[in-house]
Design an enzyme around this catalytic site. Structure first.
Site, PDB file in Angstrom:
ATOM      1  N   ASP A   1      53.571 -20.077  25.719  1.00 33.50           N
ATOM      2  CA  ASP A   1      54.131 -19.009  24.894  1.00 33.50           C
ATOM      3  C   ASP A   1      53.945 -17.675  25.612  1.00 33.50           C
ATOM      4  O   ASP A   1      52.866 -17.086  25.558  1.00 33.50           O
ATOM      5  CB  ASP A   1      53.440 -18.973  23.527  1.00 33.50           C
ATOM      6  CG  ASP A   1      54.085 -17.955  22.611  1.00 33.50           C
ATOM      7  OD1 ASP A   1      55.061 -17.307  23.043  1.00 33.50           O
ATOM      8  OD2 ASP A   1      53.634 -17.809  21.461  1.00 33.50           O
TER       9      ASP A   1
ATOM     10  N   HIS B   1      59.754 -17.929  15.443  1.00 29.43           N
ATOM     11  CA  HIS B   1      59.241 -17.665  16.776  1.00 29.43           C
ATOM     12  C   HIS B   1      60.006 -18.528  17.783  1.00 29.43           C
ATOM     13  O   HIS B   1      60.631 -19.531  17.410  1.00 29.43           O
ATOM     14  CB  HIS B   1      57.741 -18.000  16.808  1.00 29.43           C
ATOM     15  CG  HIS B   1      57.037 -17.476  18.010  1.00 29.43           C
ATOM     16  ND1 HIS B   1      57.153 -16.172  18.441  1.00 29.43           N
ATOM     17  CD2 HIS B   1      56.166 -18.061  18.873  1.00 29.43           C
ATOM     18  CE1 HIS B   1      56.400 -16.002  19.504  1.00 29.43           C
ATOM     19  NE2 HIS B   1      55.789 -17.142  19.805  1.00 29.43           N
TER      20      HIS B   1
ATOM     21  N   CYS C   1      60.244 -12.109  20.938  1.00 26.96           N
ATOM     22  CA  CYS C   1      59.859 -13.418  21.470  1.00 26.96           C
ATOM     23  C   CYS C   1      61.032 -14.115  22.159  1.00 26.96           C
ATOM     24  O   CYS C   1      60.849 -14.810  23.158  1.00 26.96           O
ATOM     25  CB  CYS C   1      59.268 -14.289  20.394  1.00 26.96           C
ATOM     26  SG  CYS C   1      60.360 -14.553  18.995  1.00 26.96           S
TER      27      CYS C   1
END
Lengths: 670, 317
Positions: A465, A450, A407
């Site tokens: 995202d 994250h 991520c």
């Protein structure tokens, strides 16, 4: 009155040794290795002393040991006073004290040290298991106290119970302990404690280089737990914002620290969600929350970016209640902030900059995001815990060569490209998702950490995202499913129960344990001023703390009264014994006749007194006295019968008994 | 002065509250309780723990602190209960001479529950812990160095306990009556017998008789003169030995107060005490003549005890 050399009995020593061992358990995790050597040495020496092989160490040896231990602690703690150093010092003091325990006084000092060691231990570990071990330790220490007090110069009287009285005192003390626990006012810290644990707390880093978050993803440690009091968010809404990283130096993203903080931090607009978070210690100030968060608590502040922060770094479990609108706040960005959110270092990642120029400038922010997402999902990008290694222009290498990333890579690349296009952008780190427990609360673990991006559309910050485009599984089902094929989930923890969620009974057991821990956290560890107020309001129906104080005083009075009642009851039982009541009657009759009989006068003496003062009853009194001696001291005769005789005799003591020759005659009316 | 008055007042108050008796049961009327030194230190420990709990906002430390607070309060009650319900009875103490140590027997008993860590003794004296088991009476002997002749009036015995935790000290001032007579301290002056001319009854009060002959070695008895002690024999055995002399059997003498004119009362009584011992030892019949009291000549243990008691209790002049 000086007591003759009270010694410490072997039973007391054993209890003391066990209690000390128990008190050391919570400290094991951080003690330097040499302290274990010291403890072995001390135990060995003390055992040899006990066996009579060697003597207690002299003053010089002890003094040297204290000096050496102090130096060693200062050195092994890196000359920094931390909670660990203080704990090690306490442990060393207790261990060295063991070498001195010969008299009662030393033992008492050591027992007090054990109590304080246990206190310090609770600062390090507060789980249910730790509390259970602590309970046993305290019990052993209390029993040692009893053993040490009960033993004289000749040691402990054989057969004297030690464990039982200790246990009963502990049990009897529970009600009052609970009253104090629930009603004693929970003050804010009186002063900020200088001693904090240096233990590496698992937390989000204050900066992010690509690959950083991947290290957290190997930890199954608890990050926080959430209970929703109002609203139930979708899984895709569970973006727990913790930190904004707005400054990029070509390699890492970090917090420029230019966001202002304000308090109180009430949410703007209607709150869709209200939830309670119990956060594990982080050593940092951030408090994870959903977007559009606010709180009424004075210790919680909010930054311009809408993040919540605690007044001081969180070193203990912290409980806080948040309300979130679920929407980013409308705001204006001033020029300085715009510059900051657009800033890119010169000459870095040239291919990415070039690629960015392909995006048309009049693209809306939403369209840009969609386009980028499409790029990630339609090209061969991979979400992996084992990304390739990237060099100096890491974003270039990631976007156009490696295409394998976690991520952090996607967030970092997205923010870079957005800025290159001219869209103000920032990286947000925090947690995403969590595990819903059947009891209705959400558990967020470290591997849920994250990173994503927020883009400025001119009015508000939009959440984007990029990982969701690459790996929708990560967002909808969590990390485990996302990396299932790769098999990299918790590879460092082969035995973690979280790896065996597929086995049903094991998973249920794990959930039960978690549940237990959850309620432990909720009702014991996070019982603070707020919870106390709730407790007073909801359970006792009190408006404020002043009323709570009345209840506290009242319950102390009630308990005192109960204790008195018990005392009276026991006394009454004693008084009910027939001989005692007969004895009392005799005395009363004597007093009524003006024959003074002191309270403590024994039955035999009382009868002798009657014999001398009331000649008429002399022979009978002497006879009875003999019977009393026979019954009480020789054990021959029936107590009840004797009591009846005494009672009958007592009734004959009345005015005129002095004069008559025989009591019997007096009874008959002539 | 003021202090003395105060302590006197305290003593009188104590006498009213806990009157002397041959037996006594301890209860809330006669048991006092205060935190001990260790208890005060423990209080400091609890304060430190509470500060830790507040400053680290640690619930488990709060719980532990409050539990220990609660336990120490319970221990106050337990310490009190360790004395309350205890029955004390004075035993029979043997007479002795002033200056010697009399052992005061004390019988402790209790109906229910153990009583551990009991200390009984006179303030300032070293004592040993005792434990009382329900249904079994425990005898202890409390040593007391006597000073004066007469009926023993011991100070109050202090019964103390810190059981179970040592955080509180409970104590009681116990006044027990010991009907024991302390004889005067023997003051050695050789008893010499002579046939007196003046006294028609027989021998004079203080006369020279036949010179005693050495007859053997026996155990040392109180009142024996230093000259009588057989040092060589004493060194060879564990106890003191005295040389024994025998005089003619069957003599009669009067031990007379008037023979010691010019001396103080206590000295005279002490010398007479020594003479009683010597006369009994020598096996002669002796009578005691004090102003107002005359004991006819006799011999034997009973007679000796009667003489010694008379000397101990004599209150003339």
């Amino acid at each position: 009155m000086a007591e003759l050399s009270p010694s410490v009995p072997p039973r007391g020593l054993l209890l003391l040794a066990l209690a000390l061992t128990g008190a050391l358990i919570p400290h094991i995790s951080y003690l330097p290795a040499w302290l274990y050597a010291l403890s072995l040495l001390v135990v060995g020496w003390r055992t040899l002393v006990w066996l009579g092989r060697v003597r207690f160490p002299g003053k010089i040896v002890r003094g040297t040991a204290v000096v050496l231990a102090t130096i060693a602690i200062v050195e092994s703690s890196g000359r920094q006073m931390s909670l660990e150093a203080a704990g090690a010092f306490l442990v060393a003091a207790a261990l060295l004290k063991v070498l001195e325990v010969s008299r009662r006084r030393d033992a008492v000092v050591l027992i007090y040290l054990v109590f304080f060691l246990q206190t310090a231990g609770f600062l390090f570990h507060q789980g249910i298991g730790d509390a259970a071990i602590g309970l046993v330790t305290i019990f052993l220490a209390v029993a040692a106290m009893v053993a040490v007090q009960a033993s004289g110069a000749k040691g402990l009287p054989s057969g004297l119970p030690v464990l039982k009285p200790a246990l009963s005192v502990m049990l009897v003390s529970i009600p009052f302990m609970l009253v104090l626990y629930f009603l004693f006012p929970r003050f804010a810290p009186l002063w900020s404690v200088a001693l904090q644990s240096e233990k590496t707390l698992t937390a989000l880093a204050e900066q992010m280089a690509p690959g950083d978050i991947a290290s957290l993803s190997q930890s199954s440690g608890l990050a926080f737990r959430v209970t929703f009091e109002r609203g139930q968010p979708q899984r895709s809404e569970l973006y727990w914002r913790a930190m904004i990283l707005d400054h990029y130096d070509g390699r890492t993203w970090r917090d420029s620290g230019k966001e202002r903080e304000s308090s109180p931090a009430r949410p703007a607009g209607d709150a869709r969600f209200q939830y309670e978070v119990i956060l594990e210690p982080t050593g940092q100030r951030y408090l994870p929350s959903l977007v559009g968060a606010g709180s009424d608590e004075g210790r919680i502040r909010r930054t311009d970016a809408g993040l919540l922060r605690h007044r001081s770094p969180v070193y203990q479990k912290l409980r806080y209640v948040v309300r979130s609108t679920g929407m980013a706040v409308m705001a204006d960005l001033d020029d300085e902030a715009l510059q900051r959110y657009l800033h890119l270092p010169e000459g870095m990642n040239p291919r990415s900059v070039e690629w960015a120029s392909e995006f048309t400038q009049d693209l809306s922010v939403r369209e840009f995001a969609e386009k980028l997402a499409l790029h990630f999902s339609s090209n061969a990008y991979f979400y992996t815990l084992k990304p390739s290694r990237y060099g100096r222009n890491d974003i270039d290498e990631f976007l156009f060569e490696g295409r394998r990333g976690f991520c952090a890579h996607y967030a970092s690349a997205t923010a870079f490209v957005a800025r290159a296009v001219g869209i103000p952008a920032r990286v947000v780190t925090g947690y995403q998702g969590g595990e819903w427990h059947p009891d209705g609360y959400l558990t967020v673990r470290q591997y849920d950490a994250h990173a994503w991006v927020e883009l400025w559309d001119g009015e508000r910050w939009l959440v984007f995202d990029p990982t969701a485009a690459v790996s929708p599984l990560r967002i909808e089902h969590g990390l485990e499913r996302a990396v299932e094929e790769e098999g990299t989930f918790l590879t460092d923890q082969p035995l973690s129960p979280l790896r065996f969620r597929g086995i049903d009974w094991l998973n249920r057991l794990r959930l039960e344990m978690e549940s237990l821990n959850y309620y432990w956290n909720r009702w014991v560890l996070s019982y603070d001023g707020r919870r106390q107020n709730e407790f007073l309001r909801n359970w006792l129906g009190l408006k404020d703390f002043a009323e709570g104080l009345y209840v506290l005083a009242g319950s102390i009075a009630v308990m005192f009264g109960l204790a008195m009642l018990v005392l009276w009851w026991r006394q009454r039982e004693e008084a009910d014994r027939p001989l005692v009541s007969a004895w009392k009657l005799l005395r009363e009759r004597c007093e009524s006749l003006g024959v003074e009989a002191p309270e403590g006068l024994a039955l035999g003496q009382l009868l002798a007194l009657i014999a001398t003062r009331l000649p008429a009853l002399h022979s009978e009194a002497m006879e009875l006295r003999h019977a009393v001696d026979q019954t009480l001291y020789a054990g021959a005769g029936d107590e009840k019968l004797l009591a009846r005789k005494l009672r009958r005799f007592a009734l004959r003591i009345r005015p005129g008994a002095e004069a008559t020759a025989a009591g019997n005659i007096n009874k008959r009316p002539i | 002065m003021k202090r003395r008055w105060r302590s006197e007042r305290f003593r009188r108050w104590l006498d009213r509250r806990v009157p002397p008796a041959a037996a006594l049961a301890l209860s809330h009327r006669n048991v006092f309780i205060l935190p001990s030194a260790a208890g005060w230190v423990f209080a400091l420990l609890l304060i430190a723990m509470l500060l830790t709990a507040i400053n680290y906002q640690n619930s488990l430390v709060y719980a532990l602190t409050f539990w220990l607070v609660s336990m120490s309060l319970a221990s106050m009650w337990l310490t009190f209960r360790n004395l309350a319900g205890l029955h004390l009875r004075a035993g029979h103490a043997e007479s002795c001479f002033a200056g010697e140590t009399v052992f005061l027997p004390l019988r402790l008993s209790v109906k229910t529950g153990w009583r551990a860590g009991l200390l009984a003794g006179f303030p300032g004296d070293p004592v040993e812990q005792t434990t009382v088991v329900p249904g079994v009476s425990q005898d202890i002997r409390i040593p007391l160095t006597t000073r004066e002749r007469g009926v023993l009036r011991p100070r109050r015995i202090k019964l103390t306990t810190r059981y179970p935790f040592g955080l509180f000290t409970a104590w009681s001032w116990v006044a027990l009556e010991y009907p024991v007579v302390i004889y005067p301290r023997p003051e050695h002056l050789p008893l010499r017998l002579s046939s007196g001319a003046e006294d028609p009854e027989g021998e004079s009060a203080r006369g020279v008789g036949s010179d005693p002959e050495f007859s053997g070695i026996r155990d040392y008895r109180p009142g024996d003169s230093m000259k009588l002690i057989a040092w060589k024999h004493s060194a060879a055995s564990d106890s003191l030995k005295s040389k024994e002399y025998e005089t003619e059997e069957g003599g009669t003498c009067w031990l007379d107060w008037e023979a010691l004119t010019g001396e103080t009362t206590e000295y005279r009584l002490s010398v007479l005490t020594s003479w009683v011992l010597q006369a009994e030892e020598a096996g002669i019949r002796y009578g005691l003549s004090l102003p107002d009291v005359v004991l006819e000549p006799s011999r034997g243990e009973q007679h000796q005890t009667r003489c010694l008691r008379t000397l101990a209790l004599w209150e003339g002049r």
